[in-house]
Design a protein around this motif. Structure first.
Motif, short mmCIF file in Angstrom:
data_model
loop_
_atom_site.label_atom_id
_atom_site.label_comp_id
_atom_site.label_asym_id
_atom_site.label_seq_id
_atom_site.Cartn_x
_atom_site.Cartn_y
_atom_site.Cartn_z
N GLY A 194 0.66 -1.24 0.16
CA GLY A 194 0.08 -0.06 0.19
C GLY A 194 0.98 1.22 -0.05
O GLY A 194 0.23 2.41 0.12
N HIS A 195 2.28 1.28 -0.35
CA HIS A 195 3.03 2.14 -0.24
C HIS A 195 2.69 3.10 -1.50
O HIS A 195 2.33 2.61 -2.74
N ALA A 196 2.84 4.28 -1.38
CA ALA A 196 2.51 5.48 -2.60
C ALA A 196 3.81 6.20 -2.84
O ALA A 196 3.83 7.48 -2.55
N PRO A 197 4.85 5.63 -3.36
CA PRO A 197 6.20 6.54 -3.55
C PRO A 197 6.01 7.45 -4.81
O PRO A 197 5.04 7.15 -5.73
N SER A 198 6.57 8.57 -4.69
CA SER A 198 6.53 9.45 -5.79
C SER A 198 7.44 9.32 -6.82
O SER A 198 7.45 9.81 -7.75
N ALA A 199 8.35 8.32 -6.51
CA ALA A 199 9.09 7.84 -7.65
C ALA A 199 9.61 6.41 -7.47
O ALA A 199 9.90 6.16 -6.21
N LEU A 200 9.66 5.50 -8.41
CA LEU A 200 10.01 4.13 -8.16
C LEU A 200 10.67 3.74 -9.45
O LEU A 200 9.99 3.15 -10.53
N GLU A 201 11.82 3.93 -9.52
CA GLU A 201 12.75 3.95 -10.66
C GLU A 201 13.64 2.58 -10.82
O GLU A 201 14.20 2.06 -9.55
N LEU A 202 13.74 1.97 -12.11
CA LEU A 202 14.60 0.62 -12.20
C LEU A 202 15.75 0.95 -13.07
O LEU A 202 15.51 1.70 -14.06
N ILE B 97 22.37 -2.51 -24.83
CA ILE B 97 20.95 -1.92 -24.55
C ILE B 97 20.98 -1.57 -22.88
O ILE B 97 21.10 -2.50 -22.26
N PHE B 98 20.82 -0.40 -22.74
CA PHE B 98 20.52 -0.06 -21.35
C PHE B 98 19.17 0.08 -21.04
O PHE B 98 18.46 0.73 -21.68
N THR B 99 18.77 -0.68 -19.94
CA THR B 99 17.21 -0.49 -19.79
C THR B 99 16.94 0.29 -18.19
O THR B 99 17.60 -0.18 -17.24
N LEU B 100 16.15 1.28 -18.35
CA LEU B 100 15.68 1.99 -17.18
C LEU B 100 14.55 2.34 -17.45
O LEU B 100 13.86 2.09 -18.44
N GLY B 101 13.83 2.70 -16.13
CA GLY B 101 12.33 3.08 -16.41
C GLY B 101 11.54 3.29 -14.95
O GLY B 101 12.33 3.23 -14.09
#
Length: 469
Positions: free
Chosen positions: A249-257, A376-380
């Motif tokens: 149930g967390h609501a982070p304002s950013a969650l990046e990989l 290939i660099f993957t982020l997002g």
């Protein structure tokens, strides 16, 4: 303005409705406005670049173009990554860059009215002076414009919590392909009168109407944020952590990989907190009422999922340093590519999959890179499953260029096979028309083509983009 033989009648008509300095025909200007930032996408040479300053001038320009049967291609800052702003031969490029005024900031109703050429950063800074926030934050927000954001349905890092551009567009001032003007939407908090034409225009990439004004919703200023980074020995572990954060149930304002290649590039660029050799890195930001407690709970979930390096910020400066790891991705990838030499191009892709398929998708992309002998660099945006695989290749090497294009197609196919979509925030343009047709299916595709014919029966406004006529 220099008249050429073939375009002289058009330029004469346009000169009657636009100031002389609003019509650009210098070959260098035509070339610089011929395309956006997408590779693998064809473009032509416009007859003229028109830079109107008012909605009335846009309407007059569109009337002339409609009467003469001349295609019009709207453009913003040309930061798009799908070819939606690419010129076609003999067209009018309609640049909204000079329509850059913020018309009204209304704190009582939490809305702002602006012209399409206002930059996203400029709008955010202006409303911040009133204690308000415009949340959408595309990576190119320093340069990209509100009109372009509306055209592509842009997102950004914080959209996992705050939503995308479409969630903030209350109403639009439009010029139709035949020059008629209209307004969609409302100023009220609630309103469901008629079909939602505002939502239809958002993401239509300039194929249905030209946006000449926007009414946007605002929020109260965001509270101070803290952040953490967590590194994992496997993609599966990182995916498990994302699922656990969401399920709790967390609501982070950013969650990046960041995948292995991207994490290592940021390490090589000099970020002090990341360790080399991790299969994946998560960067999490929280701007809740108690971010310290929330981040502590998220750190625990990351460790339970197998994270072997977790660093949580206790101060705003530490938080800034962690978020800096995400903002360093572009220069880090540029530095990594520069080491190769040659005509290196980094192509940033945009595919979204269900969050439960995130880790599997990243693994498939790594396999595609290995198969095609490419980097290939993957982020997002792990929080909403929207990834940006970045294919690095040498444009001067025909074989590598071919492998890069094939890898792009393989990534798209893999994303759709996992229940995903061909674009999360960059749009379709010319680059993904074929993939959109595969994704939509014949019935939906025919309805989309019907909408295009209804708005633009002569197929003159940004023809060939999104769907074929």
């Amino acid at each position: 303005m220099t008249l050429t033989t073939g375009s002289a009648p058009l330029l004469t008509r346009l000169a009657a409705v636009l100031p002389a300095d609003a019509l650009l025909t210098d070959p260098a200007e035509l070339a610089s406005h011929s395309r956006d930032s997408a590779p693998f996408s064809e473009c032509g040479t416009p007859a003229v670049v028109a830079v109107p300053r008012t909605a009335e001038q846009v309407a007059e320009l569109m009337t002339v173009a409609y009467e003469m049967g001349v295609p019009v291609v709207p453009q913003g800052a040309r930061t798009g990554l799908a070819g939606a702003a690419n010129a076609i031969d003999g067209c009018i490029v309609l640049s909204t860059a000079a329509m850059d005024q913020i018309l009204e900031i209304d704190p009582a109703n939490r809305l702002v009215r602006c012209e399409p050429g206002v930059t996203t950063r400029g709008l955010a800074d202006a409303v911040a002076e009133h204690g308000l926030c415009y949340p959408p934050d595309p990576a190119s927000w320093e340069r990209c414009t509100i009109g372009g954001n509306i055209a592509t349905g842009a997102g950004g890092i914080c959209c996992v919590k705050y939503g995308v551009t479409a969630d903030y567009v209350l109403g639009l001032d439009l010029v139709l392909p035949d020059g008629r003007r209209m307004r969609t939407g409302r100023d009220t908090v609630k309103g469901v009168a008629g079909y939602d034409l505002t939502r239809l225009i958002v993401g239509s990439e300039g194929t249905l109407a030209v946006v000449v004004g926007a009414t946007l919703a605002l929020r109260p200023a965001r509270p101070p944020a803290l952040s953490l980074l967590a590194q994992f020995p496997s993609l599966t572990a990182a995916g498990d952590a994302v699922a656990a954060i969401t399920a709790a149930g967390h609501a982070p304002s950013a969650l990046e990989l960041l995948d292995r290649a991207t994490s290592d590039a940021v390490v090589a660029y000099g970020h002090p907190l990341l360790r080399a050799g991790s299969a994946a890195t998560l960067i999490v930001e929280c701007d809740t009422a108690d971010p310290v407690a929330d981040l502590a709970a998220i750190a625990g979930l990351c460790k339970e999922s197998g994270a072997d390096n977790v660093d949580a910020a206790a101060t705003p400066e530490e938080a800034r340093q962690i978020i800096e790891a995400r903002r360093l991705v572009s220069p880090a990838l540029g530095a990594a590519a520069a080491k190769r030499g040659g005509a290196i191009t980094a192509f940033i892709e945009d595919v979204a999959v269900p969050r439960s398929q995130l880790a599997r998708f990243v693994g498939l992309i790594e396999g595609i890179a290995e198969h095609h002998r490419l980097t290939i660099f993957t982020l997002g945006h792990a929080g909403d499953g929207n990834l940006h695989p970045t294919v690095v290749f040498d444009e001067s090497d025909p074989d590598e260029h071919r492998r890069a294009r094939t890898a792009y197609d393989d990534i798209m196919a893999a994303g759709l096979a996992l229940g995903g979509t061909s674009t999360g925030e960059h749009g379709i343009g010319t680059l993904k028309r074929d993939w959109l047709e595969r994704e939509l299916g014949p019935v939906s595709l025919e309805l989309q083509r019907g909408l295009k014919r209804l708005f633009d029966p002569k197929n003159l406004l940004n023809p060939g983009k999104v769907v074929t006529a």
